[in-house]
Design a protein around this motif. Structure first.
Motif, short mmCIF file in Angstrom:
data_model
loop_
_atom_site.label_atom_id
_atom_site.label_comp_id
_atom_site.label_asym_id
_atom_site.label_seq_id
_atom_site.Cartn_x
_atom_site.Cartn_y
_atom_site.Cartn_z
N MET A 1 -7.11 11.50 -5.25
CA MET A 1 -7.25 10.06 -5.08
C MET A 1 -8.42 9.74 -4.17
O MET A 1 -8.72 10.50 -3.24
CB MET A 1 -5.97 9.46 -4.48
N ARG A 2 -9.08 8.62 -4.45
CA ARG A 2 -10.17 8.11 -3.61
C ARG A 2 -9.67 6.89 -2.86
O ARG A 2 -9.14 5.97 -3.46
CB ARG A 2 -11.38 7.73 -4.48
N VAL A 3 -9.83 6.91 -1.52
CA VAL A 3 -9.30 5.83 -0.69
C VAL A 3 -10.39 5.36 0.28
O VAL A 3 -11.09 6.18 0.89
CB VAL A 3 -8.05 6.29 0.10
N ALA B 1 -3.36 6.44 4.34
CA ALA B 1 -2.95 7.22 3.17
C ALA B 1 -2.64 8.66 3.56
O ALA B 1 -1.66 9.25 3.06
CB ALA B 1 -4.05 7.18 2.10
N THR C 1 2.29 1.77 -3.45
CA THR C 1 1.22 2.08 -4.40
C THR C 1 0.77 3.53 -4.24
O THR C 1 0.58 4.26 -5.23
CB THR C 1 0.03 1.14 -4.19
N MET C 2 0.58 3.98 -3.00
CA MET C 2 0.16 5.35 -2.76
C MET C 2 1.20 6.34 -3.28
O MET C 2 0.86 7.34 -3.93
CB MET C 2 -0.07 5.58 -1.26
N TYR D 1 -15.65 0.73 -4.18
CA TYR D 1 -14.43 0.17 -4.77
C TYR D 1 -14.56 -1.36 -4.77
O TYR D 1 -13.92 -2.06 -3.98
CB TYR D 1 -13.21 0.61 -3.97
N TRP E 1 -7.71 2.63 5.88
CA TRP E 1 -6.86 2.82 4.70
C TRP E 1 -6.74 4.31 4.37
O TRP E 1 -5.68 4.79 3.99
CB TRP E 1 -7.43 2.05 3.51
N HIS E 2 -7.84 5.04 4.53
CA HIS E 2 -7.80 6.48 4.27
C HIS E 2 -6.89 7.18 5.26
O HIS E 2 -6.08 8.05 4.88
CB HIS E 2 -9.22 7.05 4.33
N LEU F 1 -7.11 13.82 -1.05
CA LEU F 1 -7.71 12.52 -0.77
C LEU F 1 -9.19 12.65 -0.50
O LEU F 1 -9.63 13.55 0.23
CB LEU F 1 -7.03 11.87 0.43
N PHE G 1 0.81 -1.21 0.00
CA PHE G 1 0.00 0.00 0.00
C PHE G 1 0.86 1.27 0.00
O PHE G 1 0.53 2.24 -0.71
CB PHE G 1 -0.92 -0.01 1.22
#
Length: 297
Positions: free
Chosen positions: A173-175, A227, A162-163, A252, A223-224, A244, A159
């Protein structure tokens, strides 16, 4: 101590091997294409050649979505493999350290999962990992399974990386913000194995150190939230920080269902193993420092 490490290039194995050597151990790492964990003859041959005094299994089939279609392969690596290691280790009279996952639970509980909670995996990946736990401990009771979650490191795919990659490509970005858990850095999981090995070498069957123990980072987040921490730390290092937007799991969709609650109660790790959860925010700082030095990691 001669330590047979299954896996060589994965996140945990990459962190573990230099730590074993630094602690004075003699590690031997095996992975495909040179070694097939699902082949009983190859497992027996590795034990005969190397004569290990302990085994750490870092290998796993971790493609959560693909496991729904490649169920047989997932079970071969995640269930048959640990069984074969357990049988060989029992025959040699040596302990095993094995890593498992929060995916053995369905994620429906409102509070963190304890080791005493009944597993109920909802996908092939979780089912295969649960089968591996059961088969390993049945074959070799002198085994430790460390259930963990949200593993990250400067190595491989995860993760954090990837971020950072998406952050350089996208201004927004959508998390997912409704899945709860705790990031866990591979370095901390490797440190746990190095800490445990001396104790396991002399611990008899029935010692409370053996069995299943939860071990993740702390504190819990989403996860948000993870991030946000990644991009805040990246921004302090001159890296881009996109805007974000928090979304739900339903926004998702994935082939395999993810647990909404991946929080694991790690109090047993602290009380019985003497290994408290590591602060993932400190692990993140170390991870980013390393990635800034070696972006190709």
């Amino acid at each position: 101590m001669r330590v047979l490490v299954i896996g060589r290039t994965g996140q945990i194995a990459t962190e573990l091997l230099p730590r074993l050597a630094a602690a004075g151990h003699d590690p031997l790492a095996l992975e495909p294409p040179d070694f097939d964990l699902t082949d009983a003859a190859q497992v027996a041959g590795a034990f005969e050649r190397f004569r290990p005094e302990a085994v750490v299994n870092c290998a796993a089939y971790t493609a959560v979505d693909k496991a729904e279609e490649q169920r047989a392969m997932a079970f071969a690596v995640n269930a048959t493999g640990p069984r074969l290691l357990g049988e060989a280790a029992a025959g040699a009279g040596i302990p095993v350290i094995h890593y498992s996952t929060d995916y053995v639970f369905d994620g429906a509980k409102d509070t963190p999962y304890a080791e005493t909670d009944a597993p109920d995996p909802v996908g092939a990946y979780g089912a295969s990992k649960l089968a591996g736990e059961l088969l390993l401990h049945l074959a070799q009771p002198r085994s430790v399974t460390l259930r963990t979650a949200w593993v990250c490191s400067p190595h491989g795919g995860n993760f954090v990386k990837t971020m950072l990659r998406f952050g350089k490509e996208r201004p927004e970005m959508r998390v997912v913000a409704d899945q709860h858990g705790a990031p866990t850095f591979a370095a901390d999981l490797a440190d746990a194995a190095v800490t445990l090995l001396p104790r396991l070498a002399s611990a008899p069957a029935g010692d409370p150190v053996f069995g299943v123990t939860h071990l993740t980072g702390a504190p819990y987040t989403t996860w948000h939230g993870f991030a946000e921490a990644i991009f805040a730390a990246a921004a302090r290092r001159g890296q881009p920080a996109p805007k974000l937007t928090a979304i739900g799991t339903a926004d998702y969709p994935t082939p395999a269902r993810r647990p909404t609650n991946s929080r694991l109660d790690c109090s047993r790790a602290a009380a019985v193993l003497g290994i408290p959860p590591a602060d993932w925010r400190e692990g993140l700082e170390r991870c980013l420092d390393q990635l800034m030095k070696d972006p190709a990691a």
